[in-house]
Each structure stands twice: as structure tokens, then as C-alpha cells.
Design a protein around this motif. Structure first.
Motif, mmCIF file in Angstrom:
data_model
loop_
_atom_site.group_PDB
_atom_site.id
_atom_site.type_symbol
_atom_site.label_atom_id
_atom_site.label_comp_id
_atom_site.label_asym_id
_atom_site.label_seq_id
_atom_site.Cartn_x
_atom_site.Cartn_y
_atom_site.Cartn_z
ATOM 1 N N THR A 150 7.553 15.338 24.601
ATOM 2 C CA THR A 150 8.546 16.008 24.262
ATOM 3 C C THR A 150 8.966 17.427 25.432
ATOM 4 O OG1 THR A 150 7.903 15.779 22.015
ATOM 5 C CG2 THR A 150 9.455 17.837 22.468
ATOM 6 N N GLU A 151 10.033 17.168 25.820
ATOM 7 C CA GLU A 151 10.645 18.143 26.895
ATOM 8 C C GLU A 151 10.598 19.575 26.191
ATOM 9 O OE1 GLU A 151 13.956 17.170 29.209
ATOM 10 O OE2 GLU A 151 14.177 19.435 29.968
ATOM 11 N N GLY A 152 9.840 20.600 26.690
ATOM 12 C CA GLY A 152 10.233 22.028 25.941
ATOM 13 C C GLY A 152 8.930 22.291 25.177
ATOM 14 N N GLY A 153 8.159 21.102 24.705
ATOM 15 C CA GLY A 153 6.835 21.573 23.651
ATOM 16 C C GLY A 153 5.817 21.811 24.518
ATOM 17 N N PHE A 195 -4.628 15.337 37.648
ATOM 18 C CA PHE A 195 -3.327 15.846 38.074
ATOM 19 C C PHE A 195 -2.173 15.792 36.880
ATOM 20 C CE2 PHE A 195 -4.211 14.895 42.575
ATOM 21 C CZ PHE A 195 -3.831 16.021 42.975
ATOM 22 N N HIS A 196 -1.213 16.391 36.633
ATOM 23 C CA HIS A 196 -0.345 16.207 35.467
ATOM 24 C C HIS A 196 0.664 14.794 35.963
ATOM 25 C CE1 HIS A 196 -0.890 20.178 33.674
ATOM 26 N NE2 HIS A 196 -1.757 19.350 32.938
ATOM 27 N N LYS A 197 0.952 13.786 35.165
ATOM 28 C CA LYS A 197 1.852 12.758 35.534
ATOM 29 C C LYS A 197 3.278 13.484 36.108
ATOM 30 C CE LYS A 197 0.643 9.076 32.985
ATOM 31 N NZ LYS A 197 0.429 8.218 31.758
ATOM 32 N N ILE A 198 3.928 14.319 35.339
ATOM 33 C CA ILE A 198 4.994 14.996 35.881
ATOM 34 C C ILE A 198 4.235 16.127 36.597
ATOM 35 C CG2 ILE A 198 7.214 16.310 35.245
ATOM 36 C CD1 ILE A 198 7.349 14.759 33.004
ATOM 37 N N ALA A 241 4.117 19.595 26.618
ATOM 38 C CA ALA A 241 3.758 18.434 25.946
ATOM 39 C C ALA A 241 4.456 17.125 26.628
ATOM 40 C CB ALA A 241 4.748 18.349 24.594
ATOM 41 N N ASP A 242 5.401 17.434 27.864
ATOM 42 C CA ASP A 242 5.586 16.275 28.778
ATOM 43 C C ASP A 242 4.886 16.161 29.961
ATOM 44 O OD1 ASP A 242 6.797 18.388 29.980
ATOM 45 O OD2 ASP A 242 8.743 17.657 30.244
ATOM 46 N N ALA A 243 3.748 16.871 30.195
ATOM 47 C CA ALA A 243 3.229 16.977 31.406
ATOM 48 C C ALA A 243 2.467 15.795 31.592
ATOM 49 C CB ALA A 243 2.108 17.875 31.594
ATOM 50 N N GLY A 244 1.726 14.984 30.546
ATOM 51 C CA GLY A 244 0.811 13.809 30.842
ATOM 52 C C GLY A 244 -0.340 13.805 31.866
#
Ligand code: M6P
Ligand code: ZN
Length: 186
Positions: free
Chosen positions: A63-66, A90-93, A155-158
Motif C-alpha cells: 500500500t503506497e503511503g501506508g 535492501f528494500h525492493k523499492i 508498507a510498499d517498501a518490500g
């Protein structure tokens, strides 16, 4: 109508309590590719608990922004001369940052940039750490008691574990007479 409600979760003796907490355990057998001293690792009991993470994931993964919140507890111990530590990622993004907060015990935050330059920050109860975007991060317990810390991440880092399991960090944190030291991984 009463608009004052109880919080969804709380810290309870350095653990996260409440509904919707997801628990992950990492044992010696799960961590074969991260420790440097393979022979020492092979001789350890596979079910020995190295660390556990309790995560509060109030929105869907991605979730972007979460935001997500986690408590990680690393038990004291070593594999050879290397301290018990997390897998690290590392973060996926890649351009997603994270905050770590020391809660109990003593540890080290090991950081590595995309050019494989590695350094570390001491962690202790109350220490605060801003992990910049594009930086791999891993924590180690350098004490004789449980080391725990809180983490907050987008929440969107991965998680990108593959880059670390293939190439490792360029330095390892080992116990020497004077205490923990970062040395080149040869
Ligand atoms: C912190 C956060 C989590 C992470 C955990 C364990 O709580 O960074 O995202 O999962 O540490 O680290 P790892 O995933 O590298 O094993
Ligand atoms: Zn992270």
C-alpha cells in the motif's frame, strides 16, 4: 456515542500485543546463507531460535503511503565469531527509508550502500536510527542478553533478501577482545 476508544495495540514487556500481530521466527536452520563461519553453523542445533519479529501490518502489503511497525528480538549468541544477526535486506523499492529504535539490550545496526561500502551504528535502549533510502540494513546482538528494537517502514517498501544472500555485506561483525569489530569479509 463514546468516541474515545482503546488503542489497537500496545507494547507489553518489549513485545507487541493486540489483534492482527504477525509473528515470524528465524532459527539457525533458516539462516545458512548469511553467516560467514559455515563450519560452526553446521555444528549448531538447527532449531535454535536466533530472532523473532512481531509485526503490525494494518494495511495490505504494497500500500503506497501506508506504514508497518515491527519489534525484533535477537537472542544472544554467536556463529563462530560472528554475532547472532538478522538476514538483512535492501528494500525492493530502493528509495524507501526506515526508522529503527533501540529498546533493550545492546546491538549494532550494520548498513551497506549500493557500492558495498559498509559501516555500523551502536544500538541501545533509546537510540534512534534513520536508515536512508538505498541502504541495506541488518542488526546484530552484541550483548549477553536479548537485544530488541522497534522498526517503522513504508508498507510498499518490500524486502529484497536475494541481493544479500548472494553477495552478503562486504564486512562482518565479529567479537574480538576489545568488543565488536567490523572486518572485511574475505
Ligand atoms: C525490522 C524491520 C522488518 C524486518 C525485521 C527483521 O523489524 O526492518 O522489516 O523484517 O527487522 O529483519 P530481516 O527481515 O532482515 O530478517
Ligand atoms: Zn527494511
Amino acid at each position: 456515542m463514546n468516541e474515545i476508544v482503546a488503542p489497537a495495540l500496545r507494547f507489553e514487556q518489549q513485545a507487541l500485543a493486540g489483534t492482527g500481530i504477525v509473528k515470524t521466527e528465524r532459527r539457525i536452520r533458516d539462516l545458512g546463507d548469511i553467516y560467514f563461519y559455515r563450519d560452526a553453523w553446521k555444528q549448531m542445533p538447527g532449531d535454535e531460535l536466533v530472532y523473532e519479529v512481531e509485526s503490525y501490518l494494518p494495511v495490505a502489503d504494497g500500500t503506497e503511503g501506508g506504514l508497518f511497525l515491527g519489534i525484533t528480538r535477537i537472542h544472544p549468541g554467536k556463529v563462530g565469531r560472528e554475532y547472532f544477526m538478522t538476514k538483512g535486506h535492501f528494500h525492493k523499492i530502493r528509495n524507501r527509508a526506515e526508522i529503527y529504535m533501540g529498546m533493550e539490550g545492546e546491538g549494532m545496526l550494520i548498513l551497506m550502500d549500493e557500492h558495498r561500502h559498509t559501516w555500523a551504528e551502536k544500538m541501545f535502549p533509546g537510540s534512534l536510527h534513520y536508515i536512508h533510502a538505498n541502504i541495506a540494513h541488518r542488526t546484530a546482538n552484541t550483548g549477553n542478553t536479548v537485544f530488541s528494537f522497534g522498526a517503522v517502514w513504508p508498507a510498499d517498501a518490500g524486502h529484497d533478501y536475494a541481493t544479500i544472500s548472494e553477495g552478503g555485506f562486504s564486512k562482518i561483525l565479529v567479537e574480538q577482545q576489545q568488543g565488536p569489530v567490523l572486518i572485511d569479509r574475505i
